[in-house]
Design a protein around this motif. Structure first.
Motif, mmCIF file in Angstrom:
data_model
loop_
_atom_site.group_PDB
_atom_site.id
_atom_site.type_symbol
_atom_site.label_atom_id
_atom_site.label_comp_id
_atom_site.label_asym_id
_atom_site.label_seq_id
_atom_site.Cartn_x
_atom_site.Cartn_y
_atom_site.Cartn_z
ATOM 1 N N UNK A 196 0.857 -1.188 0.000
ATOM 2 C CA UNK A 196 0.000 0.000 0.000
ATOM 3 C C UNK A 196 0.895 1.241 0.000
ATOM 4 N N UNK A 197 0.264 2.451 0.007
ATOM 5 C CA UNK A 197 1.035 3.690 -0.143
ATOM 6 C C UNK A 197 2.056 3.866 0.977
ATOM 7 N N UNK A 198 1.604 3.565 2.207
ATOM 8 C CA UNK A 198 2.493 3.760 3.346
ATOM 9 C C UNK A 198 3.687 2.804 3.264
ATOM 10 N N UNK A 199 3.390 1.566 2.963
ATOM 11 C CA UNK A 199 4.472 0.573 2.847
ATOM 12 C C UNK A 199 5.431 0.959 1.726
ATOM 13 N N UNK A 200 4.867 1.442 0.625
ATOM 14 C CA UNK A 200 5.709 1.854 -0.499
ATOM 15 C C UNK A 200 6.693 2.931 -0.061
ATOM 16 N N UNK A 201 6.144 3.926 0.683
ATOM 17 C CA UNK A 201 6.989 5.037 1.110
ATOM 18 C C UNK A 201 8.080 4.559 2.063
ATOM 19 N N UNK A 202 7.687 3.798 3.094
ATOM 20 C CA UNK A 202 8.658 3.508 4.148
ATOM 21 C C UNK A 202 9.535 2.289 3.861
ATOM 22 N N UNK A 203 9.065 1.358 3.037
ATOM 23 C CA UNK A 203 9.871 0.159 2.785
ATOM 24 C C UNK A 203 10.626 0.224 1.455
ATOM 25 N N UNK A 204 10.145 1.043 0.524
ATOM 26 C CA UNK A 204 10.778 1.040 -0.795
ATOM 27 C C UNK A 204 11.428 2.394 -1.123
ATOM 28 N N UNK A 205 10.655 3.462 -0.974
ATOM 29 C CA UNK A 205 11.148 4.770 -1.438
ATOM 30 C C UNK A 205 12.196 5.343 -0.475
ATOM 31 N N UNK A 206 11.831 5.468 0.808
ATOM 32 C CA UNK A 206 12.743 6.129 1.743
ATOM 33 C C UNK A 206 14.104 5.444 1.856
ATOM 34 N N UNK A 207 14.155 4.108 1.941
ATOM 35 C CA UNK A 207 15.479 3.486 2.031
ATOM 36 C C UNK A 207 16.380 3.809 0.838
#
Lengths: 300, 247
Positions: A207-218
């Motif tokens: 989902x959007x939150x997971x995308x941000x914190x698990x994929x984009x931010x790292x």
């Protein structure tokens, strides 16, 4: 591609074999660092009067500068992350608030902000009292216990002595200013990540939150960290501005010494050398960090 | 033709320049009420500027008062940026080594300003307290001598008072005239602050005008003017104007 045995074998990112980094003694950093240490050492031990006296007078300003810097960096990182995420938020209100904060803070000189937040707000915001009030509220009103022992406990009193009201106020003012710059760095880092990453992540069911914190931010971390490191160095140097607020940092102590003995040249030589040393240590830290992060980006 | 006109203009200017009285450039840090302060018209007013104008009239010279930040005022004198400092400079041994002083024109003591509800009543109470003062003033030097005192130095005494009001320091040290003005007369602070006491000193502290080492001519001019102003009773009139309303 180069499987005919003639050219070097090109392997994709992440699998390059690192070349040993050469640590020549004669690069600019080592020259500046040992030059500064050597000069300081020479002045303080061979020209004792007045340099050694100046150094001892300045000494208690060094932890103050470091305290202000570290506290402001922590605050700026938190504010920066929130602002950066806010700036790319799709919710109009959050986006508006974050953008407004950045525009306002970037539009006012740091020195003016410091005066405003330190003297202007002094009658409204007292951090120690503010802390006491929060403890009173949560322990006293919400939990119904006596907050006295916590407020008067050795740890809290020690902490308050460690970070007196003036250092706290000055650091908060610095942190608020740098939070806006940091927010822009975070935003740039996050938007630099390829859209395909988001699409791929969403398509495998994040989902959007997971995308941000698990994929984009790292991934964004690698782009963000070097400019953030530079902001750290800039912040350390700008922390000398808090001396104008009568916070007893290195520069303020130097000015005081000069006001007593009128030895302008000698005093500011020592002040400059100490700042240079601290900044060089920090910049070395930043460049080590950058090297680590760029590890896989380099063509070895 | 043009040459003649040009020459005659030059001569006029030259004569005008000669006939003009000597002008002394004076540095003052106008943040020290009621000795030197800025009024709403951005003019430096107060006891010292008025005294200076009287001295100039008596001594037959002109003064040009420049507002200079205190922090660096002595460096500017050493660097020749102005001819003298008239900014409530106390005559101290340390300063005498670096500059020449005129005859004293005022006697000061150090006053201690605290909040109205403060428990500080005597010098002994100041031990271990946060004390504020303007940087490089005799108040700052006195504060450094307090036992276990934590001294905070400010660029102007007004900022020290603001920090006292905000509770970041427990007391502020300043010349008695200034301390009294803030604690009793100032609109912002007279309800919240009081003058706790005056510091006792073994040697009296006098204010003088500071000159660069060896500037004899200006020094004599000002000393002569000061003596004339004192003799004519004008000094007492100016003193009465600025300090009578204190009590």
């Amino acid at each position: 591609m180069n499987d005919n045995g003639k050219g070097p074998i090109h392997i994709g990112d992440g699998a390059a074999i690192p070349r040993k980094k050469d640590f020549g003694l004669f690069n600019a950093w080592w020259l500046a660092f040992f030059g500064a240490i050597g000069l300081l050492f020479y002045l303080c031990f061979f020209k004792k009067d007045p340099y050694f006296e100046i150094l001892t007078y300045l000494a208690d300003g060094i932890p103050v500068t470091i305290k202000v810097t570290v506290l402001a960096i922590c605050l700026a990182l938190v504010l920066g992350l929130i602002t950066g995420l806010g700036r790319i938020s799709r919710i109009p209100v959050i986006n508006l608030i974050a953008s407004f904060y950045v525009e306002v803070v970037r539009g006012i000189p740091l020195l003016v902000q410091l005066f405003y937040l330190y003297y202007g707000m002094a009658n409204f915001v007292k951090w120690h009292l503010f802390f006491d009030k929060i403890v009173n509220f949560f322990i006293g009103t919400v939990l119904g216990l006596d907050p006295g022992p916590i407020i008067e406990s050795a740890v809290i009193v020690g902490l308050k002595n460690f970070l007196p009201e003036d250092i706290l106020s000055a650091s908060v003012a610095m942190g608020i200013c740098y939070g806006a710059y940091m927010g822009e760095v975070f935003r740039a880092g996050i938007t630099s990540i390829d859209k395909g990453q988001i699409e791929a992540s969403r398509s495998i069911g994040f989902n959007r939150k997971q995308t941000m914190f698990c994929v984009i931010l790292p991934q964004a971390w690698r782009t963000i960290l070097p400019p953030v490191g530079n902001e750290f160095i800039a912040l350390l140097k700008d922390s000398s501005l808090v001396s104008i607020l009568a916070v007893s940092d290195i520069l303020r102590r130097g000015t005081e010494y000069n006001s007593i003995y009128y030895v302008t040249f000698e005093t500011y030589t020592v002040v400059a050398l100490i700042y240079l040393l601290i900044t060089l240590v920090l910049s070395k830290g930043v460049s080590i960090m950058e090297n680590k992060l760029n590890y896989y980006d380099k063509r070895h | 033709m043009y040459k003649k006109i040009f020459l005659s203009i030059m001569v006029v200017f030259f004569l005008a320049g000669v006939s003009h009285a000597k002008t002394i450039n004076i540095a003052a840090d106008c943040t020290w009420p009621p000795m030197e302060m800025m009024d709403t018209k951005k003019q430096c007013i107060g006891f010292t500027p008025e005294l200076l104008h009287a001295i100039a009239r008596a001594g037959g010279f002109e003064v040009n008062i420049i507002n200079v930040a205190w922090d660096g005022i002595f460096a500017g004198l050493g660097g020749g940026k102005y001819d003298m400092i008239a900014s409530s400079v106390s005559i101290t041994e340390q300063r005498k080594k670096r500059m020449d002083f005129s005859d004293p024109y005022f006697e000061v003591k150090q006053g201690v300003v605290v909040k109205k509800d403060s428990a500080i009543k005597t010098y002994a109470d100041l031990a271990g307290k946060n004390v504020g003062a303007q940087i490089g003033t005799t108040g700052f030097f006195a504060a450094k001598k307090i036992k276990d005192g934590k001294v905070k130095s400010y660029n102007t005494v007004g900022l020290a008072m603001a920090d006292l009001a905000a509770g970041r320091v427990d007391a502020v040290l300043a010349d008695d005239a200034v301390a009294t003005d803030f604690a009793l007369n100032s609109h912002e602070y007279k309800d919240s602050m009081r003058l706790a006491f005056l510091l006792k000193s073994d040697t009296p502290e006098y204010l003088g005008f500071a000159f660069p080492k060896g500037s004899k001519e200006n020094l004599e001019l000002v000393n002569k003017g000061l003596a004339a102003v004192k003799a004519s009773g004008e000094y007492d009139k100016i003193f009465a104007k600025w300090f009578v309303t204190q009590e």
